[in-house]
Write an enzyme that holds these catalytic residues in place. Structure first.
Site, PDB file in Angstrom:
ATOM      1  CG  HIS A 297      -0.452  -0.644   2.382  1.00 26.84           C
ATOM      2  ND1 HIS A 297       0.547   0.022   3.214  1.00 26.84           N
ATOM      3  CD2 HIS A 297      -0.816  -1.801   3.125  1.00 26.84           C
ATOM      4  CE1 HIS A 297       0.549  -0.348   4.109  1.00 26.84           C
ATOM      5  NE2 HIS A 297      -0.158  -1.692   4.245  1.00 26.84           N
ATOM      6  CG  HIS A 341       5.837   3.420  10.247  1.00 23.56           C
ATOM      7  ND1 HIS A 341       5.747   4.866   9.929  1.00 23.56           N
ATOM      8  CD2 HIS A 341       4.948   3.356  11.213  1.00 23.56           C
ATOM      9  CE1 HIS A 341       4.858   5.443  10.296  1.00 23.56           C
ATOM     10  NE2 HIS A 341       4.180   4.580  11.210  1.00 23.56           N
ATOM     11  CD  GLU A 347       2.943   8.230  12.381  1.00 22.65           C
ATOM     12  OE1 GLU A 347       2.082   7.540  12.880  1.00 22.65           O
ATOM     13  OE2 GLU A 347       4.020   8.075  11.375  1.00 22.65           O
ATOM     14  CG  HIS A 374       2.903   6.436  17.806  1.00 23.52           C
ATOM     15  ND1 HIS A 374       1.668   6.279  17.209  1.00 23.52           N
ATOM     16  CD2 HIS A 374       2.993   5.552  18.800  1.00 23.52           C
ATOM     17  CE1 HIS A 374       1.035   5.236  17.832  1.00 23.52           C
ATOM     18  NE2 HIS A 374       1.761   4.912  18.969  1.00 23.52           N
ATOM     19  CG  HIS A 380       4.126   3.773  15.642  1.00 18.87           C
ATOM     20  ND1 HIS A 380       5.157   4.770  15.406  1.00 18.87           N
ATOM     21  CD2 HIS A 380       3.340   4.079  14.798  1.00 18.87           C
ATOM     22  CE1 HIS A 380       4.907   5.544  14.191  1.00 18.87           C
ATOM     23  NE2 HIS A 380       3.750   5.132  13.800  1.00 18.87           N
TER      24      HIS A 380
HETATM   25 FE   FE2 Z   1       2.404   5.963  12.247  1.00 21.18          FE
END
Ligand code: FE2
Length: 447
Positions: A297, A341, A347, A374, A380
């Protein structure tokens, strides 16, 4: 579903188009034709200019509006500091690499817009017009009668989670319901009422100290998709003309502190306006979500609704608003949740409604009105249960996120957390990291 099915009906009319030069008059003939500042403006109104960018900003980025009002907005008393506690702070931010998640934030009894704002995190300094601040609000009252507010520190992007905000602005009225977002530009006078005397309102705010939100570039996607310009709604002019013995309180957030002044006329006395500097709202249900139709994706940047770019680094945002709407997953031989990642960008996530499919709904969990952070390079990804499920399920086309809307504030800055969010609110989940990832098993066989 191209439009959200709202339980609260719309009550206002709007102009349509983000970035457009709009003009609107509540009284026919109130806008001067062909000029901005005639010797005498129509109907005895005063002409006033609101500059949202430097006069000489490039034409494509220039934001300004001319308003025609009963009295200029400078007619108020001196501002006085009303509270020793700041509305926002850039001094007490704690930089920590831990993954953080919060339970839903509580409504604070007896609070309204401004007094209910609680800063969760941020970066930068409003005096230098650099950075962002993130808030939650949870109020059970409308703003006090004849009280208006403006924020000199930045632009507010408001994400209601429950309860509708009935907002009166200088430029007109906006009703903002859960699953809609609203942007109030820096300096704009407004007041927030609870719609139809609702019990409470709750949601999130992103404050942008620098620049403005705009639509992301589409690159090879072409000229449509994601959020389209025409779906952004802008208020039409609306004014109050009250007797001279009415007193209004004007609150200002300036350098993170709250100030207050008094004026003898309504701040909402704009009879007509034109320009490119205005509040607007957007129904997240209209977001045209795209994704893979083969395998793997794309990066989650495909879910960007609005972005505020840095000038120095192309493609790098001071802040993005990213949403995760209901969507079909059809990727073949693909681990369909977001990958594990680490991100140079930080984030901050919130949930308006429903479940977020990369996290299982275990006790605590990621809940509507909760949040997670994050930070820069903090690892995470899906929790152990979500990994097991996604690694073993039969990959038929499936629709995820039905009835759900998660969102993310993504920023290039390292985000600091306030003492309120870390300690005082008592909503931090102590075992978020352990509960999410400690049970991940080793499958590697070194044969
Ligand atoms: Fe993320």
């Amino acid at each position: 579903m191209p439009v959200s099915q709202f339980t609260i009906p719309e009550k206002y009319k709007y102009l349509h188009g983000l970035g457009s030069n709009h003009e609107t008059e509540a009284k026919s003939g109130a806008l001067p034709i062909g000029q901005n500042s005639p010797q005498k403006a129509p109907f005895g109104l005063y002409a006033e200019k609101i500059s949202g960018t430097a006069f000489t900003a490039p034409r494509a980025q220039n934001r300004q509006a001319w308003v025609y009002r009963v009295l200029p907005s400078c007619t108020h008393s001196k501002f006085i500091r009303v509270d020793s506690a700041p509305v926002s702070s850039h001094h007490d931010l704690c930089m920590i690499p831990n993954q953080l998640r919060w339970d839903p934030f509580d409504v604070t009894k007896g609070t309204s817009w401004v007094s209910a704002l609680r800063q969760v995190a941020g970066a930068g300094d409003p005096a230098l017009k650099t950075g962002v601040a993130y808030y939650v609000y949870a109020a059970d009252e409308s703003m006090p009668l004849r009280t208006a507010f403006y924020n000199a520190d930045g632009e507010f992007l408001i994400v209601p989670q429950s309860g509708a905000l009935d907002i009166e602005t200088e430029m007109g009225h906006i009703l903002v319901r859960p699953n809609e977002i609203c942007v109030i530009p820096r300096g704009m006078r407004y007041r927030v009422n609870l719609y139809d005397n609702a019990e409470s309102i709750r949601g999130y705010v992103l404050e942008l100290f620098q620049g403005h939100f705009e639509l992301p570039e589409l690159g090879p996607i072409g000229s449509n998709c994601l959020a389209n310009e025409r779906d952004f709604q802008v208020p039409v002019a609306s004014y109050r003309h009250e007797s001279a013995d009415i007193s209004w309180t004007l609150q200002a957030k300036f350098g993170g502190r709250l100030f207050q002044a008094v004026q003898k006329h309504s701040p909402f006395d704009v009879v007509a306006w034109h320009g490119t500097y205005y509040p607007y709202k957007y129904d997240l249900g209209r977001f045209n979500t795209i994704g893979t139709i083969s395998y793997d994706h794309p990066d989650p940047s495909i879910y960007t609704v609005l972005t505020a770019a840095t000038n120095a680094h192309p493609g790098t945002a001071v802040a993005d608003l990213v949403v995760f709407p209901p969507r079909w997953l059809v990727g073949e031989n693909t681990f369909r949740p977001p990958s594990y990642h680490r991100n140079v960008m930080s984030e901050f996530m919130g949930l308006i409604q429903g479940d977020y499919f990369a996290k299982t709904a275990k006790k605590g969990g990621f809940q509507p009105a909760g949040a997670s952070l994050h930070n820069t390079m903090s690892s995470h990804g899906p929790d152990a249960e979500a990994f097991e499920k996604a690694s073993n399920e039969i990959l038929a086309p499936v629709k995820v996120g039905r009835g759900s809307m998660a969102f993310m504030f993504e920023s290039c800055y390292m985000i600091g957390v306030t003492p309120w969010a870390l300690d005082h609110c008592q909503k931090v989940q102590d075992n978020y990291s352990e509960e999410s990832w400690d049970e991940l098993r080793v499958y590697f066989e070194d044969v």
